[in-house]
Design a protein around this motif. Structure first.
Motif, PDB file in Angstrom:
ATOM      1  N   MET A  36       0.893  -1.370  -0.032  1.00 13.88           N
ATOM      2  CA  MET A  36       0.396   0.193  -0.140  1.00 13.88           C
ATOM      3  C   MET A  36       1.036   0.878  -0.377  1.00 13.88           C
ATOM      4  O   MET A  36       0.499   2.460  -0.760  1.00 13.88           O
ATOM      5  N   VAL A  37       1.507   1.420   0.868  1.00 12.55           N
ATOM      6  CA  VAL A  37       2.990   2.571   1.000  1.00 12.55           C
ATOM      7  C   VAL A  37       3.390   2.311  -0.419  1.00 12.55           C
ATOM      8  O   VAL A  37       3.435   3.838  -1.060  1.00 12.55           O
ATOM      9  N   GLU A  38       4.196   1.639  -1.480  1.00 14.41           N
ATOM     10  CA  GLU A  38       4.533   1.635  -2.374  1.00 14.41           C
ATOM     11  C   GLU A  38       3.227   2.398  -3.319  1.00 14.41           C
ATOM     12  O   GLU A  38       3.663   3.207  -4.062  1.00 14.41           O
ATOM     13  N   LEU A  39       2.177   2.405  -3.464  1.00 16.05           N
ATOM     14  CA  LEU A  39       1.134   2.690  -4.302  1.00 16.05           C
ATOM     15  C   LEU A  39       1.186   3.755  -4.175  1.00 16.05           C
ATOM     16  O   LEU A  39       0.805   4.419  -5.154  1.00 16.05           O
ATOM     17  N   MET A  40       0.440   4.211  -2.745  1.00 15.86           N
ATOM     18  CA  MET A  40       0.535   5.391  -2.705  1.00 15.86           C
ATOM     19  C   MET A  40       1.394   6.783  -2.750  1.00 15.86           C
ATOM     20  O   MET A  40       1.728   7.760  -3.397  1.00 15.86           O
ATOM     21  N   ALA A  41       2.377   6.035  -2.414  1.00  9.79           N
ATOM     22  CA  ALA A  41       4.224   6.504  -3.691  1.00  9.79           C
ATOM     23  C   ALA A  41       4.138   6.835  -4.322  1.00  9.79           C
ATOM     24  O   ALA A  41       4.325   8.978  -5.018  1.00  9.79           O
ATOM     25  N   PHE A  42       4.271   6.397  -5.497  1.00 11.15           N
ATOM     26  CA  PHE A  42       4.462   5.975  -6.895  1.00 11.15           C
ATOM     27  C   PHE A  42       2.866   6.990  -7.621  1.00 11.15           C
ATOM     28  O   PHE A  42       2.933   7.541  -8.190  1.00 11.15           O
ATOM     29  N   LEU A  43       1.853   6.511  -6.897  1.00 13.49           N
ATOM     30  CA  LEU A  43       0.161   7.038  -7.715  1.00 13.49           C
ATOM     31  C   LEU A  43       0.909   8.610  -7.456  1.00 13.49           C
ATOM     32  O   LEU A  43       0.353   9.024  -7.750  1.00 13.49           O
ATOM     33  N   GLY A  44       1.080   9.235  -6.143  1.00  7.34           N
ATOM     34  CA  GLY A  44       1.552  10.612  -5.355  1.00  7.34           C
ATOM     35  C   GLY A  44       2.280  11.014  -6.782  1.00  7.34           C
ATOM     36  O   GLY A  44       2.160  12.378  -7.453  1.00  7.34           O
ATOM     37  N   LEU A  45       3.861  10.482  -6.819  1.00  6.82           N
ATOM     38  CA  LEU A  45       4.394  10.987  -7.898  1.00  6.82           C
ATOM     39  C   LEU A  45       3.873  11.139  -9.357  1.00  6.82           C
ATOM     40  O   LEU A  45       4.324  12.211  -9.756  1.00  6.82           O
ATOM     41  N   PHE A  46       3.894  10.096  -9.756  1.00  8.70           N
ATOM     42  CA  PHE A  46       2.843   9.888 -10.773  1.00  8.70           C
ATOM     43  C   PHE A  46       1.859  10.701 -11.396  1.00  8.70           C
ATOM     44  O   PHE A  46       1.410  11.479 -12.384  1.00  8.70           O
ATOM     45  N   GLY A  47       0.757  10.755 -10.313  1.00 12.97           N
ATOM     46  CA  GLY A  47       0.290  11.641 -10.515  1.00 12.97           C
ATOM     47  C   GLY A  47       0.212  13.004 -10.930  1.00 12.97           C
ATOM     48  O   GLY A  47      -0.538  13.802 -11.558  1.00 12.97           O
ATOM     49  N   ALA A  48       0.692  13.180  -9.591  1.00 10.14           N
ATOM     50  CA  ALA A  48       1.636  14.787  -9.570  1.00 10.14           C
ATOM     51  C   ALA A  48       2.208  15.051 -10.555  1.00 10.14           C
ATOM     52  O   ALA A  48       2.302  16.036 -11.642  1.00 10.14           O
ATOM     53  N   ILE A  49       3.144  14.205 -11.526  1.00 13.97           N
ATOM     54  CA  ILE A  49       3.848  15.012 -12.341  1.00 13.97           C
ATOM     55  C   ILE A  49       2.761  14.691 -14.485  1.00 13.97           C
ATOM     56  O   ILE A  49       2.696  15.933 -14.389  1.00 13.97           O
ATOM     57  N   VAL A  50       1.724  14.026 -13.240  1.00  9.97           N
ATOM     58  CA  VAL A  50       0.791  13.743 -15.312  1.00  9.97           C
ATOM     59  C   VAL A  50      -0.128  14.906 -15.012  1.00  9.97           C
ATOM     60  O   VAL A  50      -0.090  15.617 -15.705  1.00  9.97           O
ATOM     61  N   SER A  51      -0.503  15.125 -13.597  1.00  9.47           N
ATOM     62  CA  SER A  51      -1.775  16.897 -13.501  1.00  9.47           C
ATOM     63  C   SER A  51      -1.026  18.007 -14.069  1.00  9.47           C
ATOM     64  O   SER A  51      -1.795  18.725 -14.073  1.00  9.47           O
ATOM     65  N   GLY A  52       0.470  18.136 -13.452  1.00 11.03           N
ATOM     66  CA  GLY A  52       1.572  18.804 -13.363  1.00 11.03           C
ATOM     67  C   GLY A  52       1.147  19.751 -15.637  1.00 11.03           C
ATOM     68  O   GLY A  52       1.179  20.304 -15.521  1.00 11.03           O
TER      69      GLY A  52
END
Length: 219
Positions: A190-206
């Protein structure tokens, strides 16, 4: 009585309260998004950017602290980030065309999609009463769309049908995202999922909101 005691456990009550609190937050988010759209503020991607950044920072720090290897391929998280960002984008975008009530109700289209995807990909089995509940949900969604078709005589948005279609598309992507998250939580971490979802989500949305910011700055 024994069966009722088995159902109403402390954990069940906690889950129920957390679910209601989550529903309250979702409703508040929907209301604020509707108000922004009503005031002419078009920023569907920007509204989610900070959420992804906070996820990346919080769970990223936990992931670095644990010093464990990545359990799933990183490019799967990239795809998940894209799907999740676009789901949020479409649902928030729909507030510009249809009413808050329609968006909140049609967002439930994710429920039958989740059942279908989990049954097909995760081999989850469901009892007939759950399928009946999904059938009732779909019938309600059809009624909402039918109501919006005849909504020309009331204030429900500039283009209710277009808004409904956008919501349904976003809810379908929500289902893909949620089922993928369930898979990664069970097979990876779960921690890995949330970390990478936040990372790539921020990059894509940015990247997605950058042209809008550049246009507003130029104006």
């Amino acid at each position: 009585m024994m069966n009722m005691k088995g159902i109403w456990t402390k954990q069940t009550l906690i889950n129920l309260l957390l679910g209601q609190f989550l529903s309250l937050l979702i409703t508040a988010t929907g209301f604020l998004s509707s108000e922004l759209a009503r005031k002419g503020i078009n920023a569907p991607t920007s509204q989610s950017f900070l959420n992804y950044v906070l996820l990346a920072l919080f769970y990223g720090v936990l992931m670095i602290y644990r010093q464990e290897g990545i359990k799933a391929k990183w490019y799967f998280y990239v795809l998940l980030g894209i799907v999740d960002v676009e789901a949020n984008f479409l649902v928030v975008k729909a507030y510009q065309y249809t009413s808050l009530t329609s968006v909140m109700l049609l967002d439930c289209w994710a429920i039958p999609c989740v059942l279908l995807f989990t049954w097909f990909f995760l081999k989850t089995k469901y009892r007939p009463r759950k399928l009946v509940g999904v059938a009732i949900c779909i019938a309600g969604l059809v009624l909402v769309i039918f109501s919006d078709v005849h909504a020309a005589d009331r204030s429900s948005g500039s283009n209710p049908i277009k808004g409904d279609i956008i919501v349904i598309a976003g809810a379908t992507l929500y289902a893909v995202s949620n089922v993928s998250e369930e898979f990664f939580v069970k097979s990876a971490d779960m921690v890995e999922l949330m970390a990478f979802l936040g990372l790539f989500g921020a990059i894509v949305s940015g990247c997605q909101m950058y042209p809008n910011l550049l246009e507003n700055t130029t104006l």
